[in-house]
Scaffold this active site. Structure first.
Site, short mmCIF file in Angstrom:
data_model
loop_
_atom_site.label_atom_id
_atom_site.label_comp_id
_atom_site.label_asym_id
_atom_site.label_seq_id
_atom_site.Cartn_x
_atom_site.Cartn_y
_atom_site.Cartn_z
N LYS A 129 21.93 67.32 11.91
CA LYS A 129 21.12 67.43 13.12
C LYS A 129 19.81 66.69 12.88
CE LYS A 129 21.13 69.42 17.23
NZ LYS A 129 22.24 69.73 18.13
N ASP A 169 20.77 65.95 22.53
CA ASP A 169 20.49 67.40 22.52
C ASP A 169 19.31 67.58 23.48
OD1 ASP A 169 21.19 70.03 20.98
OD2 ASP A 169 19.01 70.00 20.97
P1 NDP Z 1 18.42 69.37 28.25
O1 NDP Z 1 17.18 68.79 27.67
O2 NDP Z 1 19.27 68.55 29.14
O3 NDP Z 1 18.04 70.70 29.06
C1 NDP Z 1 17.42 71.78 28.44
C2 NDP Z 1 17.13 72.83 29.49
O4 NDP Z 1 16.66 74.02 28.83
C3 NDP Z 1 16.04 72.41 30.44
O5 NDP Z 1 16.23 73.04 31.67
C4 NDP Z 1 14.79 72.95 29.76
O6 NDP Z 1 13.71 73.18 30.62
C5 NDP Z 1 15.30 74.26 29.19
N1 NDP Z 1 14.51 74.60 27.98
C6 NDP Z 1 14.34 73.84 26.88
N2 NDP Z 1 13.52 74.44 26.01
C7 NDP Z 1 13.19 75.60 26.59
C8 NDP Z 1 12.37 76.67 26.18
N3 NDP Z 1 11.72 76.66 24.98
N4 NDP Z 1 12.28 77.73 27.02
C9 NDP Z 1 12.93 77.74 28.20
N5 NDP Z 1 13.72 76.75 28.64
C10 NDP Z 1 13.84 75.70 27.84
O7 NDP Z 1 19.25 69.95 27.02
P2 NDP Z 1 20.78 70.34 26.95
O8 NDP Z 1 21.23 70.89 28.25
O9 NDP Z 1 21.50 69.22 26.33
O10 NDP Z 1 20.74 71.51 25.85
C11 NDP Z 1 20.61 72.89 26.20
C12 NDP Z 1 21.11 73.74 25.04
O11 NDP Z 1 22.49 73.43 24.77
C13 NDP Z 1 20.38 73.51 23.71
O12 NDP Z 1 20.35 74.74 22.99
C14 NDP Z 1 21.29 72.53 22.98
O13 NDP Z 1 21.13 72.59 21.57
C15 NDP Z 1 22.65 73.07 23.41
N6 NDP Z 1 23.76 72.14 23.26
C16 NDP Z 1 23.75 70.92 23.89
C17 NDP Z 1 24.82 70.07 23.76
C18 NDP Z 1 24.91 68.78 24.52
O14 NDP Z 1 25.97 68.15 24.46
N7 NDP Z 1 23.88 68.36 25.22
C19 NDP Z 1 25.96 70.39 22.87
C20 NDP Z 1 25.91 71.73 22.33
C21 NDP Z 1 24.83 72.54 22.51
P3 NDP Z 1 12.46 72.14 30.63
O15 NDP Z 1 12.94 70.96 31.38
O16 NDP Z 1 11.38 72.89 31.30
O17 NDP Z 1 12.14 71.84 29.19
#
Ligand code: NDP
Length: 448
Positions: A129, A169
């Site tokens: 990672k 991510d």
């Molecule tokens: P994105 O950046 O596309 O979206 C993240 C979302 O979560 C946004 O809505 C963001 O809001 C919110 N968020 C992020 N940090 C926080 C926080 N500290 N508190 C509250 N809300 C938060 O990321 P992904 O959708 O790709 O990832 C989301 C989760 O899924 C993560 O845990 C990631 O590790 C996991 N994941 C992702 C994969 C992928 O293929 N993308 C694969 C496997 C797991 P804001 O815009 O306000 O920051």
């Protein structure tokens, strides 16, 4: 769960001493070690080979300076990370997180979890990672590009299609992957599958964008079916509004559920009519706006500041898809009290240990992140295969393979839990099934 095995108690003590100031990493390791107790009791050969002692220590940790110039001509400096955790079953594989909260402890917890997740996919991928404390929010395209180019200028020395293959991510989407890929190609003068999540015009895979969210719903659907239930007619709450949340909403809706809430780090929206996903995609994917803008065009919907309150909304199924530790013991208790009977994790480690204890004590169907969100990396593995054979598969082909992988991951979790006397505990099943493949490979390769 209190550990009884002396070897595991000592091992956990060593991990805590060696990784002080990294609570997320210690949390991730503790969960795994606790569920592996019955395996360790049965397999003294793995203790003898020091498999776990080696598994909790990353093979390599790279920390570097990322200098870049902002739009005002001022030099900015961020910190970059790549943790190459374990390569027993394949090249390191795992995403790059760009978020101000990133530090080595976050990258290590994510890298550790990735080892088990990648093993569960059945594809040959080790775990790694990376990331940076850079915040893409509010930056211009030019600033994001200059940051990504500087980040890759160092990272390119450590990665490669057969060595380490990063992906997206939090904060790293198609735009960032494009800039990083361009810089890698320019520096190394080679066009290889060194990153996944690429655009479709330069080696990306169809269905990669949808994969984590769709995969989460495929896994959850399989878990529901195994317990005589389904998505049909159920009310679903999903946190986040990024890549995973958007495509989980799309698939859950296609499977007959009504998704009534989404969030970002500022607050959450509740729409009793069901989320209008076209509007969310426009706001988040095209305009890069905040989720609160949704209510301007949806009079029945409400917006509430603060993200924790989303777990007070009544639902059957909760799919946390934002970030780590977003459901604590208190939120889990409220979910249970309001009649929620299934929690399945799109985000990595979104539930605190107290929340997980609450799920297990109340018979909640619990789909742990390592298994439930493995569809993203599984499809990245499929992107690597397509790059290697210089071919592109159709959306339907990739989606069908993804579906098959998620079903097999569920079955692996189900049968490992049963075999080790913890029937229905899919968290234990995921940890055990993911561990055993890596452990056998590590033992076979000797003390490296
Ligand atoms: P994105 O950046 O596309 O979206 C993240 C979302 O979560 C946004 O809505 C963001 O809001 C919110 N968020 C992020 N940090 C926080 C926080 N500290 N508190 C509250 N809300 C938060 O990321 P992904 O959708 O790709 O990832 C989301 C989760 O899924 C993560 O845990 C990631 O590790 C996991 N994941 C992702 C994969 C992928 O293929 N993308 C694969 C496997 C797991 P804001 O815009 O306000 O920051």
């Amino acid at each position: 769960m209190a550990l009884k095995n002396k070897y595991l108690i000592d091992l956990l003590e060593t991990v805590k001493k060696r990784n002080q100031g990294e609570p997320e990493f210690i949390q991730a390791v503790t969960e795994v070690i606790e569920t592996l107790e019955p395996v360790i009791e049965k397999r003294p050969d793995l203790v003898e080979a020091g498999v776990l002692d080696r598994l909790v220590e990353p093979e390599r940790q790279i920390v570097f300076r990322v200098p870049w110039v902002d739009d005002n001509g001022k030099v900015q400096v961020n910190r970059g990370f790549r943790v190459q955790f374990n390569s027993a079953i394949g090249p390191y594989k795992g995403g790059i997180r760009l978020h101000p909260s990133v530090y080595i402890g976050i990258i290590k917890f994510l890298g550790f979890e990735q080892v088990f997740k990648n093993s569960l996919t059945t594809l040959p991928m080790g775990g790694g990672k990376g990331g940076s404390d850079f915040d893409p929010k509010g930056k211009s395209d030019g600033e994001v590009m200059r940051f990504c180019q500087s980040f890759m200028t160092e990272l390119c020395k450590h990665i490669g299609a057969d060595t380490d293959v990063p992906a997206g991510d939090i904060g790293t989407g198609a735009r960032e992957i494009g800039y990083m890929f361009g810089q890698y190609k320019r520096l190394r003068n080679e066009f290889t599958g060194v990153l996944t999540g690429k655009g479709l015009t330069y080696g990306g895979s169809l269905a990669r964008t949808e994969a984590t969210g769709y995969g989460l719903c495929y896994f959850t659907d399989e878990m529901l079916k195994a317990n005589g239930k389904s998505f049909e007619g159920k009310t679903v709450v999903i946190s986040g509004s990024g890549n995973v949340a958007i495509y989980a909403t799309e698939k859950a809706t296609a499977l007959g559920a009504k998704v009534v809430a989404l969030s970002d780090s500022n607050g959450y929206i509740y729409d009793p009519d069901g989320i209008d996903l076209a509007c969310v995609k426009q706001l988040k994917e095209v305009e890069r706006k905040r989720i609160k803008e949704y209510v301007a065009t949806h009079p029945n919907a409400t917006y509430t500041e603060g993200c924790k309150g989303i777990w007070t909304i009544k639902c059957d199924i909760a799919l946390p898809c934002a970030t780590q530790n977003e459901i604590d013991g208190e939120s889990a208790a409220i979910l249970v009290k309001n009649g929620c009977w299934c929690v399945s994790e799109g985000a990595n480690m979104p539930s605190t240990p107290e929340a997980i204890n609450t799920y297990l004590a109340n018979g909640i169907l619990y789909g742990p992140a390592k298994a439930a969100n493995a569809g993203g990396v599984a499809t990245s593995g499929l992107e690597m295969s397509q790059n290697s054979e210089r071919l592109s598969w159709t959306f339907e082909e990739v989606d069908a393979k993804l579906h098959g992988i998620m079903v097999s991951i569920f079955k692996a979790c189900e049968s490992a839990a049963k075999e080790y006397g913890m029937e229905g505990n899919y968290m234990a099943g995921a940890n055990i099934a993911g561990f055993l493949k890596v452990a056998e490979a590590m033992k076979a390769q000797g003390c490296v």
